[in-house]
Design a protein around this motif. Structure first.
Motif, PDB file in Angstrom:
ATOM      1  N   TYR A 192      38.677  40.259  29.701  1.00 15.58           N
ATOM      2  CA  TYR A 192      38.832  40.237  31.157  1.00 15.58           C
ATOM      3  C   TYR A 192      39.305  41.594  31.670  1.00 15.58           C
ATOM      4  CZ  TYR A 192      38.551  35.283  30.116  1.00 15.58           C
ATOM      5  OH  TYR A 192      38.146  34.067  29.645  1.00 15.58           O
ATOM      6  N   MET A 193      40.188  42.233  30.888  1.00 18.66           N
ATOM      7  CA  MET A 193      40.670  43.549  31.310  1.00 18.66           C
ATOM      8  C   MET A 193      39.512  44.546  31.368  1.00 18.66           C
ATOM      9  SD  MET A 193      43.742  43.238  32.080  1.00 18.66           S
ATOM     10  CE  MET A 193      44.347  44.900  32.319  1.00 18.66           C
ATOM     11  N   ALA A 194      38.582  44.408  30.410  1.00 20.33           N
ATOM     12  CA  ALA A 194      37.430  45.302  30.395  1.00 20.33           C
ATOM     13  C   ALA A 194      36.586  45.094  31.644  1.00 20.33           C
ATOM     14  CB  ALA A 194      36.609  45.064  29.143  1.00 20.33           C
ATOM     15  N   ALA A 195      36.417  43.812  32.033  1.00 20.70           N
ATOM     16  CA  ALA A 195      35.630  43.525  33.236  1.00 20.70           C
ATOM     17  C   ALA A 195      36.339  44.050  34.479  1.00 20.70           C
ATOM     18  CB  ALA A 195      35.399  42.017  33.351  1.00 20.70           C
ATOM     19  N   ILE A 196      37.673  43.908  34.500  1.00 24.01           N
ATOM     20  CA  ILE A 196      38.442  44.393  35.659  1.00 24.01           C
ATOM     21  C   ILE A 196      38.344  45.915  35.760  1.00 24.01           C
ATOM     22  CG2 ILE A 196      40.775  44.659  36.584  1.00 24.01           C
ATOM     23  CD1 ILE A 196      41.397  41.875  35.496  1.00 24.01           C
ATOM     24  N   ALA A 197      38.349  46.576  34.599  1.00 19.36           N
ATOM     25  CA  ALA A 197      38.295  48.037  34.597  1.00 19.36           C
ATOM     26  C   ALA A 197      37.005  48.547  35.228  1.00 19.36           C
ATOM     27  CB  ALA A 197      38.423  48.563  33.170  1.00 19.36           C
ATOM     28  N   GLY A 198      35.974  47.689  35.236  1.00 20.06           N
ATOM     29  CA  GLY A 198      34.697  48.100  35.801  1.00 20.06           C
ATOM     30  C   GLY A 198      34.635  48.001  37.320  1.00 20.06           C
ATOM     31  N   VAL A 199      35.687  47.434  37.935  1.00 16.22           N
ATOM     32  CA  VAL A 199      35.661  47.272  39.393  1.00 16.22           C
ATOM     33  C   VAL A 199      35.933  48.622  40.065  1.00 16.22           C
ATOM     34  CG1 VAL A 199      36.687  46.072  41.342  1.00 16.22           C
ATOM     35  CG2 VAL A 199      36.523  44.936  39.131  1.00 16.22           C
ATOM     36  N   ASP A 200      35.165  48.903  41.078  1.00 14.59           N
ATOM     37  CA  ASP A 200      35.334  50.156  41.807  1.00 14.59           C
ATOM     38  C   ASP A 200      36.655  50.138  42.594  1.00 14.59           C
ATOM     39  OD1 ASP A 200      35.059  52.456  43.161  1.00 14.59           O
ATOM     40  OD2 ASP A 200      33.076  52.013  44.010  1.00 14.59           O
ATOM     41  N   TYR A 221      39.626  37.741  45.970  1.00 14.45           N
ATOM     42  CA  TYR A 221      38.257  38.007  46.422  1.00 14.45           C
ATOM     43  C   TYR A 221      37.600  39.214  45.758  1.00 14.45           C
ATOM     44  CZ  TYR A 221      39.164  34.411  49.842  1.00 14.45           C
ATOM     45  OH  TYR A 221      39.450  33.218  50.417  1.00 14.45           O
ATOM     46  N   ILE A 222      38.362  40.018  45.036  1.00 11.87           N
ATOM     47  CA  ILE A 222      37.739  41.158  44.348  1.00 11.87           C
ATOM     48  C   ILE A 222      37.848  41.020  42.830  1.00 11.87           C
ATOM     49  CG2 ILE A 222      37.729  43.653  44.040  1.00 11.87           C
ATOM     50  CD1 ILE A 222      38.861  43.885  46.852  1.00 11.87           C
ATOM     51  N   THR A 223      39.063  40.863  42.338  1.00  8.69           N
ATOM     52  CA  THR A 223      39.239  40.838  40.888  1.00  8.69           C
ATOM     53  C   THR A 223      38.596  39.604  40.262  1.00  8.69           C
ATOM     54  OG1 THR A 223      41.386  41.798  41.382  1.00  8.69           O
ATOM     55  CG2 THR A 223      40.924  41.282  39.100  1.00  8.69           C
ATOM     56  N   LEU A 224      38.901  38.443  40.843  1.00  5.65           N
ATOM     57  CA  LEU A 224      38.410  37.201  40.245  1.00  5.65           C
ATOM     58  C   LEU A 224      36.880  37.152  40.175  1.00  5.65           C
ATOM     59  CD1 LEU A 224      39.960  34.962  38.942  1.00  5.65           C
ATOM     60  CD2 LEU A 224      39.817  33.637  41.038  1.00  5.65           C
ATOM     61  N   PRO A 225      36.165  37.456  41.271  1.00  3.38           N
ATOM     62  CA  PRO A 225      34.703  37.465  41.151  1.00  3.38           C
ATOM     63  C   PRO A 225      34.208  38.466  40.102  1.00  3.38           C
ATOM     64  CG  PRO A 225      35.344  37.528  43.443  1.00  3.38           C
ATOM     65  CD  PRO A 225      36.594  37.702  42.664  1.00  3.38           C
ATOM     66  N   ALA A 226      34.946  39.563  39.932  1.00  2.00           N
ATOM     67  CA  ALA A 226      34.503  40.577  38.972  1.00  2.00           C
ATOM     68  C   ALA A 226      34.537  40.055  37.545  1.00  2.00           C
ATOM     69  CB  ALA A 226      35.367  41.828  39.097  1.00  2.00           C
ATOM     70  N   ILE A 227      35.446  39.136  37.273  1.00  2.00           N
ATOM     71  CA  ILE A 227      35.528  38.656  35.891  1.00  2.00           C
ATOM     72  C   ILE A 227      34.873  37.291  35.714  1.00  2.00           C
ATOM     73  CG2 ILE A 227      37.609  39.978  35.368  1.00  2.00           C
ATOM     74  CD1 ILE A 227      39.216  37.443  35.633  1.00  2.00           C
ATOM     75  N   SER A 228      34.212  36.786  36.767  1.00  2.00           N
ATOM     76  CA  SER A 228      33.685  35.419  36.667  1.00  2.00           C
ATOM     77  C   SER A 228      32.623  35.296  35.576  1.00  2.00           C
ATOM     78  CB  SER A 228      33.124  34.977  38.009  1.00  2.00           C
ATOM     79  OG  SER A 228      31.997  35.757  38.321  1.00  2.00           O
ATOM     80  N   PHE A 229      31.831  36.355  35.380  1.00  2.00           N
ATOM     81  CA  PHE A 229      30.806  36.254  34.338  1.00  2.00           C
ATOM     82  C   PHE A 229      31.443  36.145  32.953  1.00  2.00           C
ATOM     83  CE2 PHE A 229      27.928  38.244  31.220  1.00  2.00           C
ATOM     84  CZ  PHE A 229      26.915  37.306  31.266  1.00  2.00           C
ATOM     85  N   SER A 230      32.490  36.938  32.749  1.00  2.00           N
ATOM     86  CA  SER A 230      33.202  36.852  31.471  1.00  2.00           C
ATOM     87  C   SER A 230      33.799  35.467  31.284  1.00  2.00           C
ATOM     88  CB  SER A 230      34.321  37.882  31.418  1.00  2.00           C
ATOM     89  OG  SER A 230      33.811  39.155  31.665  1.00  2.00           O
ATOM     90  N   ILE A 231      34.339  34.909  32.366  1.00  2.00           N
ATOM     91  CA  ILE A 231      34.940  33.579  32.266  1.00  2.00           C
ATOM     92  C   ILE A 231      33.872  32.568  31.849  1.00  2.00           C
ATOM     93  CG2 ILE A 231      36.065  31.727  33.558  1.00  2.00           C
ATOM     94  CD1 ILE A 231      37.439  33.829  35.248  1.00  2.00           C
ATOM     95  N   THR A 232      32.698  32.648  32.510  1.00  2.00           N
ATOM     96  CA  THR A 232      31.612  31.726  32.172  1.00  2.00           C
ATOM     97  C   THR A 232      31.248  31.824  30.697  1.00  2.00           C
ATOM     98  OG1 THR A 232      30.741  32.316  34.325  1.00  2.00           O
ATOM     99  CG2 THR A 232      29.345  30.962  32.941  1.00  2.00           C
ATOM    100  N   THR A 233      31.054  33.054  30.241  1.00  2.00           N
ATOM    101  CA  THR A 233      30.655  33.257  28.852  1.00  2.00           C
ATOM    102  C   THR A 233      31.681  32.661  27.898  1.00  2.00           C
ATOM    103  OG1 THR A 233      29.771  35.355  29.590  1.00  2.00           O
ATOM    104  CG2 THR A 233      29.876  35.003  27.234  1.00  2.00           C
ATOM    105  N   MET A 234      32.942  32.978  28.149  1.00  2.00           N
ATOM    106  CA  MET A 234      33.988  32.492  27.254  1.00  2.00           C
ATOM    107  C   MET A 234      34.075  30.974  27.295  1.00  2.00           C
ATOM    108  SD  MET A 234      34.854  35.210  25.934  1.00  2.00           S
ATOM    109  CE  MET A 234      36.168  34.697  24.864  1.00  2.00           C
ATOM    110  N   LEU A 235      33.846  30.401  28.491  1.00  2.00           N
ATOM    111  CA  LEU A 235      33.938  28.946  28.619  1.00  2.00           C
ATOM    112  C   LEU A 235      32.856  28.256  27.797  1.00  2.00           C
ATOM    113  CD1 LEU A 235      35.605  26.799  30.070  1.00  2.00           C
ATOM    114  CD2 LEU A 235      33.857  26.722  31.828  1.00  2.00           C
ATOM    115  N   ILE A 236      31.632  28.773  27.883  1.00  2.00           N
ATOM    116  CA  ILE A 236      30.542  28.159  27.113  1.00  2.00           C
ATOM    117  C   ILE A 236      30.868  28.225  25.622  1.00  2.00           C
ATOM    118  CG2 ILE A 236      28.107  28.333  26.497  1.00  2.00           C
ATOM    119  CD1 ILE A 236      27.619  29.536  29.267  1.00  2.00           C
ATOM    120  N   LEU A 237      31.311  29.388  25.191  1.00  2.00           N
ATOM    121  CA  LEU A 237      31.627  29.539  23.770  1.00  2.00           C
ATOM    122  C   LEU A 237      32.735  28.582  23.356  1.00  2.00           C
ATOM    123  CD1 LEU A 237      31.484  33.382  23.189  1.00  2.00           C
ATOM    124  CD2 LEU A 237      29.964  31.637  22.282  1.00  2.00           C
TER     125      LEU A 237
END
Lengths: 312, 389
Positions: free
Chosen positions: B268-276, B296-312
């Motif tokens: 998640y930190m990696a995904a957050i680091a990618g936010v402008d 509204y900024i950080t959470l949407p930025a990591i939502s894809f990571s959350i999805t991936t981790m959840l499926i796994l």
């Protein structure tokens, strides 16, 4: 707090005045993480403290945060028996051999399959991915290893299976896929074959990624005890973690330590070792190499995990 | 450039000849596979090693051999037929060009075959009455008997129940923790402080579950654990964390969070680091407070990571914590609350030597796991439009 907030670019640039709620949150947040970090460090601190406590002090004091007279007798004893040095050697052989093999074989596989125009590329990818979702299971693996391959009581049984891990394969492959192709192409025009390209051009570029993978594999092998328990019958071939597991978790004192009661010092006086301290000392001894290399590898693994996450 | 170097060469072929070739190929493979399956099946029906090969074994072997013969003929046809030559040439050409690549992947392909695929044949003992003397091949078929035997056992309900309960509750309790930690870490203002905290909280991931037990033992052993000694010196009653069944779930959740929550933040930190960073500044100028910026900024930025981790995570509900439970269970808990499918497979298969029963249970678990993984992927795909495969 003020010195801390100055460093944050946003607040520095805009000279933001923080609301009271925001300040309270900061105080709470910082204290929360200090507490959390303390909660993680304390158990390690505690086993080190116990491992340095003499038997007399351990029995006498109601509780010990840090021993008044730290002693290394537990460590001296541990390294005087053949048990721990031998287990170190075995674990080192398994970890080093397995890691070297894994990095070499997996990266070669990943490089080969990063070329999507190769005939059979899709077949090989599916062939590998199936093993992520489906495996033989415990007993079929056991029968395969012992009866078909005949590797019981052989350290190869611990080393060889780590040659390919599909997760690591995916991480390395997605790293190779994002490398620019121009270097390879110019080498190709100069007449280099794929083997030369991989070893001369690709590997030097991928050291951080390969180091990350090496670290994951090495940690896994260093911490593994289950395969050792399944396939090794001779206690001399047990890995460190298995020995500690038998000693601490299953509370069976290893054969090499059976002489603990009759221990005498140089003058012939009986020595009473702190058995809990001995257990803790063996745990510390087995964890120390991991904690020793940790600072050096930390900068790598964040990157490695991220590469894997992008691809999924 | 890439295209010219590694392009598949192609040219026109005779369509009819191609279909004849494909038909012959399919037939020969079918014969070989059929013969093999027939052979394995008949040995299990005969069920003893000194069997009469001529009566039982000859027919399947002849089938397989004829398949092999046909395969050779098909290949000769493929390489000699003038209409197919145009096709065969580029195939050979490509394979020859990539010969070094095939050499590179060969060790890996062999290793996967030997250590991942060869054991899969052993799954048939889940459908047999396995006797060591007869081996896998000559053990008698019993159909679904091993599965029935498992479900008839009173322990089965307990084991499946525990597995699902621990899997689901552990997912619910531990899954959000790294996300919250990452969001809080992101709110820390000093980079140096954040880096040091990250170094500390990643650390437990590198410690084995054996050492985890040791750490817990040093704190919570009833007789010599530090915490219990402090409690007792103040006149309290010792907490039996490690072997009281009532404390088992707390032990599992707590140790999972302690050991893995920090490590879980990396992704998640990696995904957050990618936010402008400018997004935050723009939001600030628009009057968004800290919580809103996070929401509204950080959470949407990591939502894809959350999805991936959840499926796994959902995919591994049925057995992700074998190592943990093996090391944290005790004599008092191992047959009750701490008995999950993985540990039961181990107890039955290795300790009690019931290889066939153990394999059947393991197979059942794997099938359920696969279903869960694909189902969770499908649900997430429906909900968010983003799947994993």
């Amino acid at each position: 707090m003020t010195s801390i907030s100055k460093k944050h670019s946003l607040h520095k640039k805009n000279k933001i005045r923080q609301s009271l709620g925001s300040k309270i949150f900061d105080v709470f947040n910082v204290s929360f993480f200090i507490l959390f970090a303390a909660l993680i460090i304390f158990p390690f601190f505690n086993i080190i403290a116990i491992s340095l406590t003499s038997n007399a002090e351990f029995m006498r004091e109601p509780f010990i945060i840090w021993p008044k007279a730290p002693t290394f007798e537990a460590y001296n004893y541990l390294f005087s028996t053949p048990l721990i040095p031998r287990a170190y050697l075995v674990t080192l052989i398994v970890a080093a051999g397995g890691t070297g093999l894994a990095v070499l074989v997996t990266s070669m596989l990943a490089y080969g399959l990063s070329k999507k125009n190769m005939r059979g590329h899709k077949f090989f990818m599916i062939y590998l991915l199936i093993t992520m979702f489906f495996s033989g299971g415990l007993i079929p693996n056991y029968i395969n290893m012992t009866r078909v391959l005949g590797l019981s009581n052989n350290l190869l049984a611990l080393i060889l299976p780590s040659a390919v891990n599909v997760f690591n394969f995916i991480i390395i492959r997605s790293f190779f896929l994002q490398l620019p192709t121009s270097l390879e192409e110019s080498a190709k025009i100069d007449g280099a074959n794929d083997l030369v390209i991989l070893f001369r051009i690709i590997y030097p570029l991928s050291i951080p990624t390969l180091a990350t993978i090496a670290m994951f594999v090495a940690v896994g092998l260093w911490n593994s005890w289950f395969a050792s328990m399944l396939y090794m019958r001779d206690e001399k071939l047990y890995t460190l973690q298995l020995i500690i597991r038998n000693y601490v978790v299953r509370e069976a004192r290893p054969a090499d330590m059976q002489a603990l009661e009759g221990l005498r010092d140089a003058a012939g006086n009986p020595i009473h070792l702190n058995e809990t301290g001995l257990k803790m000392a063996s745990a510390v001894a087995s964890t120390l190499p991991m904690l020793g290399i940790y600072p050096f590898i930390q900068k790598y693994f964040e990157k490695g995990v991220t590469i894997g996450a992008i691809k999924g | 450039m890439q295209a010219t170097l590694r392009q598949r060469t192609s040219s026109t072929v005779n369509k009819t000849a191609l279909w004849v070739y494909r038909g012959l190929m399919a037939l020969s493979l079918l014969l070989m596979l059929g013969g093999g399956v027939w052979f394995v099946a008949i040995t299990g029906i005969v069920g003893h090693k000194d069997w009469d090969f001529n009566t039982y074994g000859l027919n399947p072997v002849l089938t397989a051999v004829s398949g092999g013969f046909l395969l050779v003929l098909t290949l000769i046809y493929f390489f000699t037929h003038p209409g197919l030559k145009a096709k065969s040439k580029p195939v050979w050409h490509d394979i020859k060009r990539d010969r070094w690549l095939y050499l590179l992947i060969l060790p890996g392909i062999i290793a996967v075959f030997v250590f991942r695929y060869m054991p899969m044949y052993g799954i048939v003992i889940g459908f047999k009455k396995y006797r060591t003397k007869a081996g896998i091949l000559f053990s008698q078929w019993v159909g679904m008997e091993n599965f029935a035997r498992f479900f008839r056992q009173p322990a089965a309900k307990n084991v499946i129940g525990n597995t699902l309960f621990i899997g689901v509750t552990q997912l619910l309790i531990t899954f959000p923790v790294p996300i919250i930690l990452a969001l809080l870490l992101n709110e820390l203002k000093s980079n140096r402080f954040r880096r040091s905290i990250q170094s500390v909280i990643y650390l437990p991931h590198f410690v084995s579950w054996v050492i985890m037990h040791t750490l817990l033992f040093s704190l919570f052993s009833v007789t010599s654990g530090l915490i219990n000694k402090i409690i007792m010196s103040m006149g309290g009653k010792a907490i039996n964390l490690l072997s009281d069944p009532n404390n088992f779930y707390g032990l599992i959740y707590g140790s999972s969070i302690w050991k893995e929550a920090g490590w879980g933040t990396i992704i998640y930190m990696a995904a957050i680091a990618g936010v402008d960073q400018e997004m935050y500044e723009a939001a600030y100028i628009d009057g968004a407070n800290r919580f809103q910026r996070c929401r509204y900024i950080t959470l949407p930025a990591i939502s894809f990571s959350i999805t991936t981790m959840l499926i796994l995570s959902v995919g591994s509900i049925m057995g992700a914590n074998f190592d943990q439970i093996m090391n944290l269970r005790s004599v008092a808990t191992q047959n009750t609350v701490a008995q999950v499918i993985d540990t039961y497979v181990y107890d039955m298969g290795v300790d009690k030597g019931q290889h066939d029963l153990s394999t059947a249970i393991g197979l059942f678990q794997q099938v359920v796991n696969c279903i869960l993984l694909f189902a969770s992927n499908m649900v997430v795909k429906r909900l968010s439009g983003e799947g994993f495969f």
